[in-house]
Design a protein around this motif. Structure first.
Motif, PDB file in Angstrom:
ATOM      1  N   ALA A  60       0.844  -1.207   0.000  1.00  0.00           N
ATOM      2  CA  ALA A  60       0.000   0.000   0.000  1.00  0.00           C
ATOM      3  C   ALA A  60       0.878   1.257   0.000  1.00  0.00           C
ATOM      4  CB  ALA A  60      -0.914  -0.014   1.223  1.00  0.00           C
ATOM      5  N   ALA A  61       1.937   1.239   0.809  1.00  0.00           N
ATOM      6  CA  ALA A  61       2.818   2.410   0.889  1.00  0.00           C
ATOM      7  C   ALA A  61       3.481   2.675  -0.461  1.00  0.00           C
ATOM      8  CB  ALA A  61       3.880   2.186   1.968  1.00  0.00           C
ATOM      9  N   LEU A  62       3.959   1.613  -1.104  1.00  0.00           N
ATOM     10  CA  LEU A  62       4.632   1.784  -2.403  1.00  0.00           C
ATOM     11  C   LEU A  62       3.654   2.311  -3.447  1.00  0.00           C
ATOM     12  CD1 LEU A  62       6.922  -1.379  -2.474  1.00  0.00           C
ATOM     13  CD2 LEU A  62       7.653   1.005  -2.305  1.00  0.00           C
ATOM     14  N   GLU A  63       2.445   1.786  -3.440  1.00  0.00           N
ATOM     15  CA  GLU A  63       1.432   2.266  -4.386  1.00  0.00           C
ATOM     16  C   GLU A  63       1.143   3.753  -4.181  1.00  0.00           C
ATOM     17  OE1 GLU A  63      -1.254  -1.823  -4.596  1.00  0.00           O
ATOM     18  OE2 GLU A  63      -2.255   0.075  -4.055  1.00  0.00           O
ATOM     19  N   LEU A  64       0.889   4.115  -2.937  1.00  0.00           N
ATOM     20  CA  LEU A  64       0.533   5.508  -2.638  1.00  0.00           C
ATOM     21  C   LEU A  64       1.681   6.465  -2.944  1.00  0.00           C
ATOM     22  CD1 LEU A  64      -1.470   4.835   0.617  1.00  0.00           C
ATOM     23  CD2 LEU A  64      -2.360   6.050  -1.381  1.00  0.00           C
ATOM     24  N   THR A 118       2.066  11.340   1.308  1.00  0.00           N
ATOM     25  CA  THR A 118       1.416  10.116   1.792  1.00  0.00           C
ATOM     26  C   THR A 118       1.446  10.041   3.322  1.00  0.00           C
ATOM     27  OG1 THR A 118       1.994   8.966  -0.242  1.00  0.00           O
ATOM     28  CG2 THR A 118       1.510   7.595   1.678  1.00  0.00           C
ATOM     29  N   THR A 119       0.304   9.725   3.925  1.00  0.00           N
ATOM     30  CA  THR A 119       0.251   9.641   5.389  1.00  0.00           C
ATOM     31  C   THR A 119       0.094   8.185   5.850  1.00  0.00           C
ATOM     32  OG1 THR A 119      -2.154   9.787   5.551  1.00  0.00           O
ATOM     33  CG2 THR A 119      -0.942  11.874   5.447  1.00  0.00           C
ATOM     34  N   VAL A 120       0.404   7.978   7.109  1.00  0.00           N
ATOM     35  CA  VAL A 120       0.261   6.649   7.714  1.00  0.00           C
ATOM     36  C   VAL A 120      -1.198   6.193   7.648  1.00  0.00           C
ATOM     37  CG1 VAL A 120       0.277   5.451   9.946  1.00  0.00           C
ATOM     38  CG2 VAL A 120       2.291   6.749   9.211  1.00  0.00           C
ATOM     39  N   VAL A 121      -2.126   7.114   7.894  1.00  0.00           N
ATOM     40  CA  VAL A 121      -3.549   6.767   7.858  1.00  0.00           C
ATOM     41  C   VAL A 121      -3.941   6.276   6.465  1.00  0.00           C
ATOM     42  CG1 VAL A 121      -5.891   7.701   8.035  1.00  0.00           C
ATOM     43  CG2 VAL A 121      -4.171   8.321   9.753  1.00  0.00           C
ATOM     44  N   GLU A 122      -3.473   6.975   5.445  1.00  0.00           N
ATOM     45  CA  GLU A 122      -3.774   6.553   4.071  1.00  0.00           C
ATOM     46  C   GLU A 122      -3.207   5.173   3.768  1.00  0.00           C
ATOM     47  OE1 GLU A 122      -3.881  10.462   1.220  1.00  0.00           O
ATOM     48  OE2 GLU A 122      -1.984  10.042   2.232  1.00  0.00           O
ATOM     49  N   ILE A 123      -1.975   4.944   4.227  1.00  0.00           N
ATOM     50  CA  ILE A 123      -1.345   3.636   3.975  1.00  0.00           C
ATOM     51  C   ILE A 123      -2.166   2.528   4.631  1.00  0.00           C
ATOM     52  CG2 ILE A 123       0.713   2.214   4.393  1.00  0.00           C
ATOM     53  CD1 ILE A 123       2.358   4.865   4.336  1.00  0.00           C
TER      54      ILE A 123
END
Lengths: 196, 196
Positions: free
Chosen positions: A15-19, A28-33
């Motif tokens: 998810a982090a790499l995608e965002l 990019t925020t932790v909540v979004e990830i």
């Protein structure tokens, strides 16, 4: 950690790499990830101390695999065989489904000097962890340090090659080929190089 | 830079190390460093982009010396001789009056993870710079990378030894001894290690 979050770490990394690819690391925020991974913010923080660390999730696991591989090798293993044992153990961190992580990660890290620094420290620490594991096997300090340095060099080359989107060979096979090439090259360093 | 600021860089480094030892890195400001060095804030920024960089002033100069040493070596030099040439050139960065910098710097960096990361990146970049210099001499890519890696390994060991307050030998002598030891060790990596 909990059974109710299967593959949480890997889902968070993905998810982090995608965002980061879509909107950049800074935005990019932790909540979004966590949301993208279908998990909660508190689950994120059970796995990673901060946003940066999710990008380096693989490094800690890799370090442990390398160290375990060295520890589990037969007692009479030579330093070169210990490098091979470490790389064999490391292959577990590079299953087919993670092959695309490398280029994605490089794109994110390449654009951020803070992340480049963190990655460099992880690289240094990886070699230190291997050197310590080799010392615990009774290798002299200089031999342990040098062997760890060479293992890190082979690992970096093998990872770069394995991450190439055009590559379809498994990591272990690539790592062994790189190790052979590095050993051959070591044998040539005392020979004069004739310039063209 | 200007003739009216003799040794400005080195005076700034010395002042920064003193202040960080006295009151910690976090609490030390650029203005204080400049004042302690008897220079102005704008002189500081002519030499360094920020407070962190003054601690790594030596790394950039060192990188250039290593690269120049490699470039200036005879055409028929072997990779091992190129490492020796790089280390000989690097010795210029380690005059007697700077011997105490190492332990002071380690004390400052050891207490700050951001500085540890910056130092790690500098180490990685140093090896990259040497690898590029070796590639420009016509060495195959793997030979250049491996030689640079070994040069960095020897350099780190030699620097640690030279920085020891109990040491009184010149850097060049220590570096050559380390290089000899590393070469000897390289020859043993294919040999079985018998555990005690």
């Amino acid at each position: 950690m909990g059974r109710w979050e299967p593959n949480a770490r890997e889902r968070l990394v993905r998810a982090a790499l995608e965002l980061c690819a879509e909107q950049g690391y800074e935005r990019t925020t932790v909540v979004e990830i966590a949301e993208r991974a279908g998990l909660t913010r508190s689950t994120f923080f059970r796995h990673f101390p901060d946003k940066r660390e999710v990008l380096f999730a693989g490094q800690d696991i890799l370090s442990q695999l390398l160290v375990d591989g060295i520890a589990a090798a037969p007692g009479a293993a030579t330093p070169h065989e210990l490098i091979a044992a470490a790389l064999d153990a490391a292959a577990e961190a590079f299953p087919e489904r993670r092959r695309a992580f490398g280029p994605q990660l490089s794109a994110v890290i390449g654009g951020n000097s803070e992340l480049q620094e963190r990655r460099a420290l992880k690289t240094v620490r990886l070699a230190e962890a291997m050197a310590n594991a080799l010392t615990r096997r009774g290798l002299p300090e200089i031999t342990a340090g040098l062997t760890a340095q060479l293992a890190g060099f082979v690992l970096n080359r093998a990872y770069a090659r394995w991450s190439d989107p055009k590559c379809d060979r498994p990591f272990g096979e690539i790592a062994h080929r790189e190790l052979r090439e590095v050993r051959e090259t070591l044998g040539t360093l005392g020979t004069a190089v004739v310039l063209p």
